[in-house]
Scaffold this active site. Structure first.
Site, PDB file in Angstrom:
ATOM      1  N   ARG A 158       5.889   2.937  11.594  1.00  0.00           N
ATOM      2  CA  ARG A 158       6.434   4.301  11.418  1.00  0.00           C
ATOM      3  C   ARG A 158       5.826   5.283  12.419  1.00  0.00           C
ATOM      4  O   ARG A 158       6.463   6.269  12.784  1.00  0.00           O
ATOM      5  CB  ARG A 158       6.196   4.763   9.973  1.00  0.00           C
ATOM      6  CG  ARG A 158       6.902   6.078   9.603  1.00  0.00           C
ATOM      7  CD  ARG A 158       6.817   6.326   8.105  1.00  0.00           C
ATOM      8  NE  ARG A 158       7.500   7.530   7.662  1.00  0.00           N
ATOM      9  CZ  ARG A 158       6.888   8.648   7.259  1.00  0.00           C
ATOM     10  NH1 ARG A 158       5.577   8.717   7.230  1.00  0.00           N
ATOM     11  NH2 ARG A 158       7.603   9.687   6.856  1.00  0.00           N
ATOM     12  N   ILE A 184      11.541  13.351   9.368  1.00  0.00           N
ATOM     13  CA  ILE A 184      11.635  11.914   9.054  1.00  0.00           C
ATOM     14  C   ILE A 184      11.392  11.834   7.550  1.00  0.00           C
ATOM     15  O   ILE A 184      10.450  12.441   7.025  1.00  0.00           O
ATOM     16  CB  ILE A 184      10.606  11.084   9.873  1.00  0.00           C
ATOM     17  CG1 ILE A 184      10.634   9.598   9.475  1.00  0.00           C
ATOM     18  CG2 ILE A 184       9.198  11.624   9.774  1.00  0.00           C
ATOM     19  CD1 ILE A 184       9.751   8.705  10.387  1.00  0.00           C
ATOM     20  N   SER A 185      12.256  11.122   6.851  1.00  0.00           N
ATOM     21  CA  SER A 185      12.227  11.142   5.383  1.00  0.00           C
ATOM     22  C   SER A 185      10.960  10.473   4.829  1.00  0.00           C
ATOM     23  O   SER A 185      10.293   9.692   5.507  1.00  0.00           O
ATOM     24  CB  SER A 185      13.450  10.406   4.833  1.00  0.00           C
ATOM     25  OG  SER A 185      14.625  10.829   5.494  1.00  0.00           O
ATOM     26  N   GLN A 186      10.685  10.799   3.563  1.00  0.00           N
ATOM     27  CA  GLN A 186       9.539  10.212   2.856  1.00  0.00           C
ATOM     28  C   GLN A 186       9.750   8.701   2.685  1.00  0.00           C
ATOM     29  O   GLN A 186      10.825   8.272   2.252  1.00  0.00           O
ATOM     30  CB  GLN A 186       9.440  10.887   1.489  1.00  0.00           C
ATOM     31  CG  GLN A 186       8.264  10.438   0.665  1.00  0.00           C
ATOM     32  CD  GLN A 186       8.338  10.974  -0.762  1.00  0.00           C
ATOM     33  OE1 GLN A 186       9.237  11.731  -1.114  1.00  0.00           O
ATOM     34  NE2 GLN A 186       7.390  10.559  -1.569  1.00  0.00           N
TER      35      GLN A 186
END
Ligand code: SAH
Length: 208
Positions: free
Chosen positions: A31, A57-59
């Site tokens: 990530r 950027i999503s969880q």
């Protein structure tokens, strides 16, 4: 280094994610490569982080749950709306045959494409455009992932691009958002409301 940190992230998500294929995908994608330099130290925390163009950027937990809800098969053709950093698209690509990902900001799309190419993930096609319209020239899709929130229901144009047997997941709502899963059967569309989430809005039209 990064893959062991990704594996540790997958372990932290395990209590909330039952699908081992999803956890294996999380463990295999670094990530840190999808976040700006200034956020690298937080890349493996279970939090959304800022990327450029005012987006996020999503969880990781929410990404994992959305992947689980899509119940992907290795032969699936997938549409991803809202490329952002490309992290979600990279995970979809690990679990399916091919991913078409649409983003309205050229800058985000180009950066996501180079990150995914550097990671030698070869089954993602990048498009710049308005995700509200989906991708009629490549439809139907076995799965559609929407990574930005829409008003009070998933966009009809997207649901229409599902194959029979296909699944769509989208954050829906304004002040309060929930994930909605749509399944398409021969009889029509079945929608289920899942957990509460918080996403940036799906904006109409192409960006800069
Ligand atoms: N999936 C991304 C996070 C998505 S954030 C990741 O893994 O990093 C939502 C993204 O949707 C943003 O990048 C935003 O620019 C994009 N977006 C918003 N409205 C859009 C639209 N109509 N068409 C395409 N992309 C859109």
């Amino acid at each position: 280094m990064s893959t062991s940190e990704a594996a540790a992230l997958a372990e932290r998500l395990r209590p909330a994610v039952a699908d081992e294929r999803v956890l294996a995908a999380i463990a295999s994608v670094p990530r840190e490569r999808f976040v700006p330099e200034s956020e690298r130290h937080r890349a493996y925390e279970n939090v959304a982080l800022p990327i450029s163009c005012g987006q996020t950027i999503s969880q990781p937990l929410v990404v994992a749950r959305m992947l689980e809800v899509l119940d992907l098969r290795p032969s699936d053709r997938v549409l991803d709306v809202g490329t952002g950093s490309g992290y979600h698209a990279a995970l979809l690509a690990k679990l399916a045959a091919h991913v078409w990902t649409i983003e309205r900001h050229v800058e985000l799309s180009a950066r996501a494409q180079s990150t995914i190419e550097e990671l030698a993930i070869g089954n993602v096609t990048f498009r710049v455009g308005d995700g509200w319209e989906g991708l009629p020239d490549e439809a139907p899709f076995d799965a559609i992932n929407v990574a930005a929130a829409t008003g009070d229901s998933p966009p009809v144009a997207l649901e229409e691009q599902l194959a029979v047997g296909g699944r769509l997941v989208a954050p829906v709502g304004a002040a309060e958002q929930h994930l909605i899963r749509t399944r398409r059967s021969a009889e029509g569309f079945q929608r289920a409301r899942l957990e509460a989430v918080r996403f940036v809005p799906l904006v109409r039209g192409r960006g800069s």
